[in-house]
Design a protein around this motif. Structure first.
Motif, PDB file in Angstrom:
ATOM      1  N   VAL A 154     -22.493 -51.312  41.426  1.00 35.23           N
ATOM      2  CA  VAL A 154     -21.568 -51.470  40.309  1.00 35.23           C
ATOM      3  C   VAL A 154     -22.251 -51.007  39.026  1.00 35.23           C
ATOM      4  N   PRO A 155     -21.473 -50.592  38.011  1.00 35.14           N
ATOM      5  CA  PRO A 155     -22.088 -50.045  36.795  1.00 35.14           C
ATOM      6  C   PRO A 155     -22.907 -51.060  36.018  1.00 35.14           C
ATOM      7  N   GLN A 156     -22.610 -52.345  36.167  1.00 36.49           N
ATOM      8  CA  GLN A 156     -23.387 -53.353  35.445  1.00 36.49           C
ATOM      9  C   GLN A 156     -24.830 -53.432  35.954  1.00 36.49           C
ATOM     10  N   HIS A 157     -25.026 -53.110  37.243  1.00 39.74           N
ATOM     11  CA  HIS A 157     -26.364 -53.112  37.846  1.00 39.74           C
ATOM     12  C   HIS A 157     -26.474 -51.901  38.779  1.00 39.74           C
ATOM     13  N   PRO A 158     -26.563 -50.696  38.224  1.00 41.39           N
ATOM     14  CA  PRO A 158     -26.482 -49.486  39.048  1.00 41.39           C
ATOM     15  C   PRO A 158     -27.617 -49.328  40.049  1.00 41.39           C
ATOM     16  N   ASN A 159     -28.726 -50.001  39.841  1.00 44.86           N
ATOM     17  CA  ASN A 159     -29.860 -49.858  40.752  1.00 44.86           C
ATOM     18  C   ASN A 159     -29.941 -50.986  41.779  1.00 44.86           C
ATOM     19  N   MET A 160     -28.956 -51.868  41.770  1.00 42.91           N
ATOM     20  CA  MET A 160     -28.919 -52.954  42.740  1.00 42.91           C
ATOM     21  C   MET A 160     -27.752 -52.730  43.697  1.00 42.91           C
ATOM     22  N   VAL A 161     -27.903 -53.227  44.909  1.00 41.74           N
ATOM     23  CA  VAL A 161     -26.824 -53.100  45.879  1.00 41.74           C
ATOM     24  C   VAL A 161     -26.408 -54.495  46.338  1.00 41.74           C
ATOM     25  N   ARG A 162     -25.155 -54.615  46.661  1.00 40.78           N
ATOM     26  CA  ARG A 162     -24.607 -55.865  47.178  1.00 40.78           C
ATOM     27  C   ARG A 162     -23.732 -55.504  48.362  1.00 40.78           C
ATOM     28  N   ARG A 163     -23.810 -56.272  49.414  1.00 40.45           N
ATOM     29  CA  ARG A 163     -22.994 -56.017  50.596  1.00 40.45           C
ATOM     30  C   ARG A 163     -21.770 -56.920  50.564  1.00 40.45           C
ATOM     31  N   HIS A 214     -13.367 -59.776  47.576  1.00 39.54           N
ATOM     32  CA  HIS A 214     -13.325 -61.143  47.055  1.00 39.54           C
ATOM     33  C   HIS A 214     -14.766 -61.556  46.772  1.00 39.54           C
ATOM     34  N   VAL A 215     -15.091 -61.727  45.527  1.00 42.91           N
ATOM     35  CA  VAL A 215     -16.488 -61.945  45.131  1.00 42.91           C
ATOM     36  C   VAL A 215     -16.644 -63.328  44.522  1.00 42.91           C
ATOM     37  N   ARG A 216     -17.622 -64.066  45.036  1.00 39.88           N
ATOM     38  CA  ARG A 216     -17.934 -65.395  44.506  1.00 39.88           C
ATOM     39  C   ARG A 216     -19.352 -65.385  43.947  1.00 39.88           C
ATOM     40  N   THR A 217     -19.536 -66.067  42.830  1.00 40.92           N
ATOM     41  CA  THR A 217     -20.854 -66.134  42.214  1.00 40.92           C
ATOM     42  C   THR A 217     -21.842 -66.826  43.140  1.00 40.92           C
ATOM     43  N   VAL A 218     -22.970 -66.181  43.362  1.00 39.34           N
ATOM     44  CA  VAL A 218     -24.066 -66.788  44.106  1.00 39.34           C
ATOM     45  C   VAL A 218     -25.003 -67.447  43.101  1.00 39.34           C
ATOM     46  N   PRO A 219     -25.220 -68.767  43.192  1.00 42.23           N
ATOM     47  CA  PRO A 219     -26.107 -69.424  42.223  1.00 42.23           C
ATOM     48  C   PRO A 219     -27.479 -68.760  42.170  1.00 42.23           C
ATOM     49  N   GLY A 220     -27.898 -68.381  40.982  1.00 44.91           N
ATOM     50  CA  GLY A 220     -29.181 -67.724  40.803  1.00 44.91           C
ATOM     51  C   GLY A 220     -29.171 -66.244  41.094  1.00 44.91           C
ATOM     52  N   GLY A 221     -28.006 -65.714  41.496  1.00 45.95           N
ATOM     53  CA  GLY A 221     -27.925 -64.295  41.818  1.00 45.95           C
ATOM     54  C   GLY A 221     -27.880 -63.423  40.573  1.00 45.95           C
ATOM     55  N   TRP A 222     -28.240 -62.160  40.741  1.00 46.95           N
ATOM     56  CA  TRP A 222     -28.220 -61.211  39.644  1.00 46.95           C
ATOM     57  C   TRP A 222     -26.906 -60.443  39.581  1.00 46.95           C
ATOM     58  N   CYS A 223     -26.425 -60.027  40.734  1.00 47.56           N
ATOM     59  CA  CYS A 223     -25.299 -59.096  40.763  1.00 47.56           C
ATOM     60  C   CYS A 223     -23.941 -59.792  40.774  1.00 47.56           C
ATOM     61  N   SER A 224     -23.787 -60.814  41.614  1.00 46.57           N
ATOM     62  CA  SER A 224     -22.466 -61.423  41.760  1.00 46.57           C
ATOM     63  C   SER A 224     -21.925 -62.033  40.466  1.00 46.57           C
ATOM     64  N   PRO A 225     -22.741 -62.706  39.620  1.00 45.83           N
ATOM     65  CA  PRO A 225     -22.173 -63.219  38.372  1.00 45.83           C
ATOM     66  C   PRO A 225     -21.609 -62.118  37.478  1.00 45.83           C
ATOM     67  N   SER A 226     -22.277 -60.959  37.468  1.00 47.89           N
ATOM     68  CA  SER A 226     -21.784 -59.850  36.648  1.00 47.89           C
ATOM     69  C   SER A 226     -20.469 -59.305  37.199  1.00 47.89           C
TER      70      SER A 226
END
Length: 250
Positions: A44-53, A69-81
């Motif tokens: 995603v453009p908010q974190h272009p160098n990270m990947v999420r499955r 369908h995306v849910r915030t992972v506590p302490g995660g970097w990508c999902s909250p964004s």
């Protein structure tokens, strides 16, 4: 045209915040060659160098429609964004489908257990099954801690009404919602959904354990690791053949 490293471009056409920690993202772009029930890698453009499955909640379509369908992972970097910052017009990169959640062509009875974001691949599979001339009898058990955690209750209620071979069983650990107010939930509330008397109390493992061995079913399980592992353990302990179970946890 596919991008380098077999990535495909998709543009966000809708980002619908439905809970404080949930969002539904819809995209349209290039055709992504994956199978219903598989996950894909996204950037995603908010974190272009990270990947999420993520799992698509739609089966593959030639017009390139995707839904996550995306849910915030506590302490995660990508999902909250993704939950808070995704905007219409954002361009995502999609690639690397994998996973083995699938309904066998000769299956006649299917049981699906979905916890949290594990609902997405089950919905994709159900929509894919609806294309078959004779879809298998399918029971979907979808779990949440509270009634309002059943974030897709309206969609599931409508699907079960339209598809005579599908039965949806909502499962909640607590029959009452917590006291704190989720403004996103309140803003997205609709009149369509499950009534309290339709919900089965308990965890997915506890509820499925009441049905005894599933000796003649194909069983698919997906969701957060602990509920998934507990459900699979219960299935096996009750006599469901291990080879009949396919599961994936987060």
């Amino acid at each position: 045209m596919a991008l380098e490293n077999s990535e495909y471009a998709a543009t966000v056409v809708g980002a619908h915040r439905i809970r404080a920690d949930w969002t539904v993202v819809r995209l349209i772009g290039e055709f992504v060659p994956f199978a219903a029930g598989q996950s894909v890698r996204v950037r995603v453009p908010q974190h272009p160098n990270m990947v999420r499955r993520l799992y698509s909640a739609l089966p593959p379509s030639l017009d390139g429609k995707l839904e996550f369908h995306v849910r915030t992972v506590p302490g995660g970097w990508c999902s909250p964004s993704i939950v808070t910052d995704t905007r219409v017009g954002d361009e995502w990169r999609v690639s690397a489908p994998e996973g083995w959640l699938a309904v066998e062509p000769d299956a006649t009875d299917v049981v699906m257990l979905a916890d949290g974001p594990g609902l997405a691949p089950m919905r994709s599979l159900i929509l894919d099954l609806s294309r078959r001339a004779e879809p298998p009898t399918t029971h979907l058990f979808v779990g949440g801690r509270y009634p309002r955690d059943l974030y897709a209750a309206d969609m599931l209620h409508l699907l079960s009404g339209e598809l005579p071979w599908l039965t949806v069983v909502p499962v909640v650990q607590s029959e009452e919602d917590p006291d704190w107010v989720d403004d996103w939930y309140e803003a997205s509330r609709v009149d369509i959904g499950f009534q309290p008397e339709e919900m089965m109390p308990g965890t997915l493992a506890e509820v499925i354990g009441r049905f005894g061995p599933l000796e003649h079913h194909q069983v698919l399980v997906c969701g957060n690791s602990a509920p998934v592992q507990n459900a699979v353990r219960t299935l096996v302990d009750n006599g469901t053949p291990v080879e009949a179970i396919r599961y994936e946890g987060f």
